[in-house]
Design a protein around this motif. Structure first.
Motif, PDB file in Angstrom:
ATOM      1  N   ASN A 145       0.852  -1.186   0.000  1.00  0.00           N
ATOM      2  CA  ASN A 145       0.000   0.000   0.000  1.00  0.00           C
ATOM      3  C   ASN A 145       0.888   1.236   0.000  1.00  0.00           C
ATOM      4  N   GLN A 146       0.300   2.402  -0.023  1.00  0.00           N
ATOM      5  CA  GLN A 146       1.101   3.621  -0.175  1.00  0.00           C
ATOM      6  C   GLN A 146       1.998   3.891   1.021  1.00  0.00           C
ATOM      7  N   GLY A 147       1.768   3.194   2.141  1.00  0.00           N
ATOM      8  CA  GLY A 147       2.635   3.370   3.298  1.00  0.00           C
ATOM      9  C   GLY A 147       3.900   2.535   3.227  1.00  0.00           C
ATOM     10  N   THR A 148       4.013   1.647   2.227  1.00  0.00           N
ATOM     11  CA  THR A 148       5.180   0.785   2.062  1.00  0.00           C
ATOM     12  C   THR A 148       5.713   0.927   0.643  1.00  0.00           C
ATOM     13  N   ASN A 149       6.978   1.314   0.542  1.00  0.00           N
ATOM     14  CA  ASN A 149       7.634   1.458  -0.766  1.00  0.00           C
ATOM     15  C   ASN A 149       6.827   2.341  -1.711  1.00  0.00           C
ATOM     16  N   LEU A 150       6.181   3.372  -1.154  1.00  0.00           N
ATOM     17  CA  LEU A 150       5.389   4.328  -1.932  1.00  0.00           C
ATOM     18  C   LEU A 150       4.243   3.655  -2.688  1.00  0.00           C
ATOM     19  N   GLY A 151       3.849   2.480  -2.215  1.00  0.00           N
ATOM     20  CA  GLY A 151       2.755   1.766  -2.865  1.00  0.00           C
ATOM     21  C   GLY A 151       3.157   1.029  -4.125  1.00  0.00           C
ATOM     22  N   LEU A 152       4.457   0.877  -4.365  1.00  0.00           N
ATOM     23  CA  LEU A 152       4.944   0.219  -5.585  1.00  0.00           C
ATOM     24  C   LEU A 152       5.310  -1.232  -5.313  1.00  0.00           C
ATOM     25  N   THR A 153       4.931  -2.112  -6.236  1.00  0.00           N
ATOM     26  CA  THR A 153       5.259  -3.533  -6.138  1.00  0.00           C
ATOM     27  C   THR A 153       5.644  -4.051  -7.508  1.00  0.00           C
ATOM     28  N   ASP A 154       6.797  -4.682  -7.597  1.00  0.00           N
ATOM     29  CA  ASP A 154       7.254  -5.248  -8.867  1.00  0.00           C
ATOM     30  C   ASP A 154       6.674  -6.644  -9.067  1.00  0.00           C
ATOM     31  N   LEU A 155       6.247  -6.904 -10.283  1.00  0.00           N
ATOM     32  CA  LEU A 155       5.824  -8.248 -10.682  1.00  0.00           C
ATOM     33  C   LEU A 155       7.009  -8.883 -11.403  1.00  0.00           C
ATOM     34  N   ARG A 156       7.536  -9.951 -10.819  1.00  0.00           N
ATOM     35  CA  ARG A 156       8.755 -10.552 -11.362  1.00  0.00           C
ATOM     36  C   ARG A 156       8.593 -12.052 -11.562  1.00  0.00           C
ATOM     37  N   GLY A 157       9.587 -12.640 -12.199  1.00  0.00           N
ATOM     38  CA  GLY A 157       9.533 -14.077 -12.426  1.00  0.00           C
ATOM     39  C   GLY A 157      10.790 -14.599 -13.074  1.00  0.00           C
ATOM     40  N   THR A 158      10.687 -15.810 -13.609  1.00  0.00           N
ATOM     41  CA  THR A 158      11.814 -16.501 -14.234  1.00  0.00           C
ATOM     42  C   THR A 158      11.518 -16.739 -15.709  1.00  0.00           C
ATOM     43  N   VAL A 159      12.541 -16.571 -16.538  1.00  0.00           N
ATOM     44  CA  VAL A 159      12.420 -16.843 -17.973  1.00  0.00           C
ATOM     45  C   VAL A 159      13.458 -17.884 -18.341  1.00  0.00           C
ATOM     46  N   ASN A 160      13.021 -18.930 -19.026  1.00  0.00           N
ATOM     47  CA  ASN A 160      13.925 -20.002 -19.432  1.00  0.00           C
ATOM     48  C   ASN A 160      13.681 -20.335 -20.893  1.00  0.00           C
ATOM     49  N   ALA A 161      14.745 -20.710 -21.601  1.00  0.00           N
ATOM     50  CA  ALA A 161      14.635 -21.024 -23.018  1.00  0.00           C
ATOM     51  C   ALA A 161      15.551 -22.190 -23.340  1.00  0.00           C
ATOM     52  N   PRO A 162      15.265 -22.922 -24.417  1.00  0.00           N
ATOM     53  CA  PRO A 162      16.107 -24.063 -24.788  1.00  0.00           C
ATOM     54  C   PRO A 162      17.463 -23.623 -25.299  1.00  0.00           C
ATOM     55  N   ALA A 163      18.427 -24.521 -25.216  1.00  0.00           N
ATOM     56  CA  ALA A 163      19.766 -24.230 -25.713  1.00  0.00           C
ATOM     57  C   ALA A 163      19.767 -24.267 -27.234  1.00  0.00           C
ATOM     58  N   ALA A 164      20.563 -23.395 -27.823  1.00  0.00           N
ATOM     59  CA  ALA A 164      20.694 -23.367 -29.280  1.00  0.00           C
ATOM     60  C   ALA A 164      21.692 -24.418 -29.741  1.00  0.00           C
TER      61      ALA A 164
END
Length: 210
Positions: A161-180
Motif C-alpha cells: 500500500n502507499q505506506g510501504t515502498n510508496l505503494g509500488l510492487t514489482d511483478l517478477r519471475g523466471t524466464v527459461n529457453a532451450p539451448a541453441a
C-alpha cells in the motif's frame, strides 16, 4: 620430438578453449518480450510488440495502476527476477473489503518465436491509507510461448500500500529457453584445428624415427 610436442599440445589446448567458448556463447537463446496488464472494468492501454501496456482501476477510494515492461532482450537459460511490470496502489481514505478485482497479464514475445500469452489473476483484500494489503493470485504461475517458459514468482503476490515502498510492487519471475545448436562454423574450425595438430604430431614422429 619432445621439443615439438609441448608447443603442439599448447596449440591444441588453445583450439579447444576457443571452440568451447564459442559453443558456450551459442547456447543461450535470446528472448525478447513486452508486457501489459488489464483490470476487469478498468481503463486499459493494450501492450504492443514495441510498447508496454498500462491499466488503471479505482474501487472505492483505492486506485490500482499497472505499467508493463518495454521491449527487452534477455539471454537465458535461465534468468530469475525478470521484470514483468509494476503495480502502484494509492488509497485515498479508509477502506474495507474491495471485493474481487480481475487482472490479466499479457506477454507479447518477439523472439525467438512470435507469440502471445495471457494469464488471469484476482486481486482481493482489505486496504486503508496506513495498513492492510491486497493480494494478487494467478490461476497459473507458469506458461510457455513457443519453447520459452515464463514463471511468475511469487504467486500469490502481496501488493504494497502507499505506506510501504510508496505503494509500488514489482511483478517478477523466471524466464527459461532451450539451448541453441552450436554454430556449424565453430565446430568446423575446432575440428580442422585439431586435425592439423594431429597431422603435425604424426609428421614429427616420422621425422624422429627416420
Amino acid at each position: 620430438m619432445k621439443r615439438f610436442l609441448k608447443p603442439l599440445l599448447m596449440l591444441a589446448a588453445v583450439f579447444c578453449l576457443l571452440g568451447f567458448a564459442n559453443v558456450q556463447s551459442a547456447l543461450a537463446v535470446p528472448v525478447q518480450f513486452v508486457t501489459g496488464g488489464a483490470f476487469t472494468g478498468g481503463v486499459t492501454v493494450p501492450a504492443t510488440n514495441i510498447t508496454p501496456g498500462t491499466s488503471t482501476i479505482t474501487v472505492g477510494g483505492v486506485t490500482i495502476t499497472f505499467v508493463g515492461t518495454s521491449s527487452m532482450v534477455l539471454n537465458p537459460p535461465p534468468l530469475t527476477g525478470v521484470d514483468f511490470g509494476q503495480f502502484s496502489v494509492v488509497a485515498l481514505g479508509p477502506l474495507t473489503d474491495i471485493g474481487s478485482v480481475g487482472f490479466t497479464l499479457t506477454v507479447n514475445q518477439n523472439q525467438p518465436t512470435v507469440g502471445t500469452s495471457t494469464q488471469s489473476g484476482t486481486i482481493t483484500g482489505q486496504l486503508s491509507a496506513t495498513q492492510g494489503i491486497l493480494t494478487l493470485t494467478f490461476a497459473n504461475s507458469t506458461f510457455t510461448i513457443g519453447q520459452v517458459t515464463f514463471t511468475i514468482n511469487p504467486n500469490p503476490l502481496n501488493l504494497n500500500n502507499q505506506g510501504t515502498n510508496l505503494g509500488l510492487t514489482d511483478l517478477r519471475g523466471t524466464v527459461n529457453a532451450p539451448a541453441a545448436v552450436p554454430e556449424p562454423a565453430t565446430m568446423l574450425l575446432l575440428g580442422t584445428g585439431l586435425a592439423g595438430v594431429a597431422a603435425k604430431i604424426r609428421r614429427s614422429r616420422k621425422n624422429t624415427e627416420a
